[in-house]
Design a protein around this motif. Structure first.
Motif, mmCIF file in Angstrom:
data_model
loop_
_atom_site.group_PDB
_atom_site.id
_atom_site.type_symbol
_atom_site.label_atom_id
_atom_site.label_comp_id
_atom_site.label_asym_id
_atom_site.label_seq_id
_atom_site.Cartn_x
_atom_site.Cartn_y
_atom_site.Cartn_z
ATOM 1 N N PHE A 5 -6.477 0.411 -2.330
ATOM 2 C CA PHE A 5 -5.652 -0.802 -2.333
ATOM 3 C C PHE A 5 -5.556 -1.389 -0.921
ATOM 4 O O PHE A 5 -5.631 -2.603 -0.733
ATOM 5 N N VAL B 131 2.433 1.641 -3.445
ATOM 6 C CA VAL B 131 1.430 2.186 -4.361
ATOM 7 C C VAL B 131 1.372 3.704 -4.233
ATOM 8 O O VAL B 131 1.335 4.432 -5.233
ATOM 9 N N THR C 255 -5.901 6.238 -4.279
ATOM 10 C CA THR C 255 -5.600 4.916 -4.850
ATOM 11 C C THR C 255 -4.996 3.992 -3.807
ATOM 12 O O THR C 255 -5.379 2.823 -3.699
ATOM 13 N N SER C 256 -4.049 4.496 -3.037
ATOM 14 C CA SER C 256 -3.399 3.653 -2.021
ATOM 15 C C SER C 256 -4.384 3.250 -0.931
ATOM 16 O O SER C 256 -4.299 2.137 -0.393
ATOM 17 N N TYR D 299 -8.284 0.383 -9.359
ATOM 18 C CA TYR D 299 -8.429 1.446 -8.354
ATOM 19 C C TYR D 299 -7.938 2.779 -8.918
ATOM 20 O O TYR D 299 -8.595 3.812 -8.760
ATOM 21 N N SER E 262 -5.488 -5.531 -9.493
ATOM 22 C CA SER E 262 -6.557 -4.646 -9.017
ATOM 23 C C SER E 262 -6.073 -3.205 -8.865
ATOM 24 O O SER E 262 -6.868 -2.268 -8.932
ATOM 25 N N LEU E 263 -4.771 -3.019 -8.680
ATOM 26 C CA LEU E 263 -4.209 -1.665 -8.546
ATOM 27 C C LEU E 263 -4.610 -0.786 -9.729
ATOM 28 O O LEU E 263 -4.964 0.386 -9.546
ATOM 29 N N SER F 162 0.830 -1.209 0.000
ATOM 30 C CA SER F 162 0.000 0.000 0.000
ATOM 31 C C SER F 162 0.860 1.253 0.000
ATOM 32 O O SER F 162 0.555 2.233 -0.697
#
Length: 537
Positions: free
Chosen positions: A173, A153, A169-170, A390, A386-387, A150
């Motif tokens: 995640f 990211v 975004t993080s 997001y 999935s990153l 995380s």
């Protein structure tokens, strides 16, 4: 001549790349007007700052941390708290034979059993020798890896986009419930571990423009990622795509050569492992050694993951409810086709978006094979991929807010609610993995057509003395998969416990017809015959 808004945007877009004369030639705007606008908009100073940000990578990484240390602390605490209730969970499913029932766990023999995939075995070795068979001691590595991912990211998106997009975004995640299978389930460690090492490697690669130390560390962490799981084999391709689409630099073969070499090396071991994986799936899950066309399953796989990300209500260790009507399959095929066609559009319009669309496909790559070595859909498979979903979701909101001149700070208010909802769902999903009984009761509800789910639910009933329901569930498992040897054996064992030795023998024999390697069947049949003085058996 008055410069239009469209022309201003064109100048801003290409000012860092093209000369004023080139911009004038392509846009038909007089050079004098371009010079006036660049001075007025302060584009020269902005360009210098942008270049400094890219070239001074060492200080930018440090500055990013110093500017955001309170958020970094917040995301660490938030992620740990969300997964705190998973620390007391039992050994579940594969954990029970990989760790609990493995006599070699924690020994040097186990540590070096797969020297090319040694990373996760090191963590297992440490946990067992320090804390014994305490589930939390094995699970904590997954949680720490998820926290680390995380944070990586955040640093990656901060560099490639901006702070708002990176924060949101993080957070998605960190808290999304589809990640639970890779974090709360001890045996999901391969996904969380290889993703952590890869994201750190990618982060270091991005920040390594003027810092050789980061570049060499990136190679090292890529090696760690490949040493964690076969699913990491396609991940280094992201470095190549990044250089090609994101940096506007000439392709540097020598810079990328170390990543290619170690990936090919591990790819050779990965190919060798395909045979053993096929044998294991055939013996343990009664999955035939067949070859399938991944293109046929692709519309189901890609769209199902996106559905689970946007609507994570029905989460399961076995996603068997994928039977499609022809119309439903055609709809999914249409959207999948549109997804791939969009690559061409974004190549010319926005290469950054194209990069993240490709990121999604590349991350799923190892599970999209013609070999029957993976499920069509499994939540742990999309952990890394999935990153991109997001990010694209956050970026779409951000662009809309900017386009319609809405204060982007309102994004935080919207996403606070979303993060809270997802956090609650994640905590509840953690509890589904708390005990094997709860796990299989939940799975049988979410995956009613899974024979393995019903076989395990029957085991729950049998262990609690409810033999009637156990027999019914074993029969249902056999009905769903007539060649399910384990279910026949378990049904025979349950009949024996209920005193019905005739049906017990019948099912023991059937289980051995279907699986000659099922030693428990020989033992139980022989022991039952011994009790009945039937030495002919």
């Amino acid at each position: 001549m008055k410069i239009t808004k469209k022309q201003k945007n064109y100048i801003k877009k290409y000012f860092h790349i093209l000369s004023i004369s080139e911009i004038s030639k392509k846009s038909k705007i007089p050079e004098s007007e371009i010079e006036k606008y660049t001075k007025k908009a302060n584009l020269i100073d902005k360009s210098i700052r942008a270049i400094n940000k890219l070239t001074n990578s060492k200080s930018s990484l440090k500055k990013t941390y110093l500017k955001n240390k309170y958020f970094i602390f917040f995301i660490v605490v938030l992620t740990f708290l969300i997964y705190f209730n998973s620390l007391g969970n039992e050994f579940i499913s594969d954990d029970r034979y990989l760790i609990l029932g493995n006599p070699d766990v924690g020994t040097l023999k186990h540590l070096f059993s797969k020297p090319w995939y040694f990373i996760s075995y090191v963590f297992t070795f440490i946990s067992y020798n320090l804390f014994g068979l305490q589930p939390w001691a094995f699970r904590i590595w997954n949680i720490l890896a998820h926290i680390g991912s995380s944070l990586a990211v955040f640093f990656i998106i901060y560099n490639l986009f901006n702070r708002k997009v990176a924060v949101l975004t993080s957070l998605l995640f960190a808290v999304h419930p589809i990640m639970v299978e890779s974090v709360s389930w001890i045996s999901g460690y391969t996904s969380s571990h290889y993703t952590f090492f890869f994201l750190v490697a990618f982060m270091l690669y991005i920040y390594s423009n003027k810092n050789d130390k980061f570049y060499y560390l990136s190679i090292l962490f890529t090696l760690f990622s490949l040493s964690s799981s076969q699913k990491a084999l396609t991940a280094p391709l992201i470095f190549f795509i990044y250089d090609f689409l994101y940096t506007n630099k000439k392709f540097n073969f020598l810079r990328l050569l170390p990543f290619a070499v170690i990936t090919l090396f591990y790819g050779a071991f990965g190919y060798i492992g395909v045979t053993s994986r096929l044998d294991m799936l055939n013996t343990r899950y009664y999955q035939n050694k067949t070859y399938t066309n991944p293109i046929i399953n692709l519309p189901i796989t890609l769209t199902e993951y996106i559905k689970l990300i946007f609507y994570p209500k029905v989460l399961s260790i076995y996603h068997t409810e994928l039977i499609q009507t022809k119309f439903g399959y055609y709809i999914k095929s249409f959207f999948t086709g549109a997804f791939f066609v969009s690559f061409i559009y974004f190549y010319f319009k926005n290469k950054k978006i194209l990069f993240w669309l490709l990121f999604y496909i590349i991350a799923l790559g190892p599970t999209l094979t013609p070999y029957s070595i993976s499920w069509i859909v499994a939540e742990r498979y999309v952990y890394l991929g999935s990153l991109s979903i997001y990010l694209l979701f956050v970026w779409a909101f951000y662009v809309l807010f900017k386009k319609y001149k809405v204060n982007t700070n309102y994004l935080y208010y919207i996403f606070v609610i979303l993060v809270l909802v997802l956090s609650v769902r994640t905590i509840l999903r953690n509890s589904d993995w708390s005990t094997r009984d709860k796990m299989w009761i939940t799975t049988a509800k979410t995956s009613p057509s899974s024979p393995k789910a019903h076989n395990n639910l029957a085991d729950v009933y049998a262990r609690h003395g409810d033999l009637e329901n156990a027999i019914n569930e074993f029969k249902l498992a056999i009905k769903l998969k007539p060649d399910y040897g384990d279910a026949y054996y378990n049904l025979g064992l349950t009949y024996e416990q209920s005193g019905d030795t005739i049906n017990a023998k019948k099912n023991y024999l059937e289980s051995l017809k279907l699986n000659k390697n099922l030693w428990q069947g020989y033992y139980s049949l022989g022991f039952l015959s011994l009790k009945e003085n039937d030495f002919s058996k």
